[in-house]
Scaffold this motif. Sequence first.
Motif: not given
Length: 74
Positions: A30-32, A37-40, A44-49
């Motif tokens: 919810x933080x825009x 946004x960049x950290x999210x 997401x990429x870290x979670x994918x890996x």
Amino acid sequence: MSGASPLAAIAEKVSSLRDEVVRRCGELHGCDEPAARSERANLREALRLLSAAEDRIRMCGAGTTIPAAATANP
């Protein structure tokens, strides 16, 4: 963790890292702000890996050989 196999130790560390990434994603929900946004996106990429690593660990634990092509980054 004495007596645990190296694969089990790695699996535990990957799981711990994945939990931390999920926790941090929740904190940023919810933080825009641009930095959030960049950290999210990075999370997401870290979670994918980490999910891919968990899959590979499961394959190794099942005695399956991971093909070299599966370990290469596109």
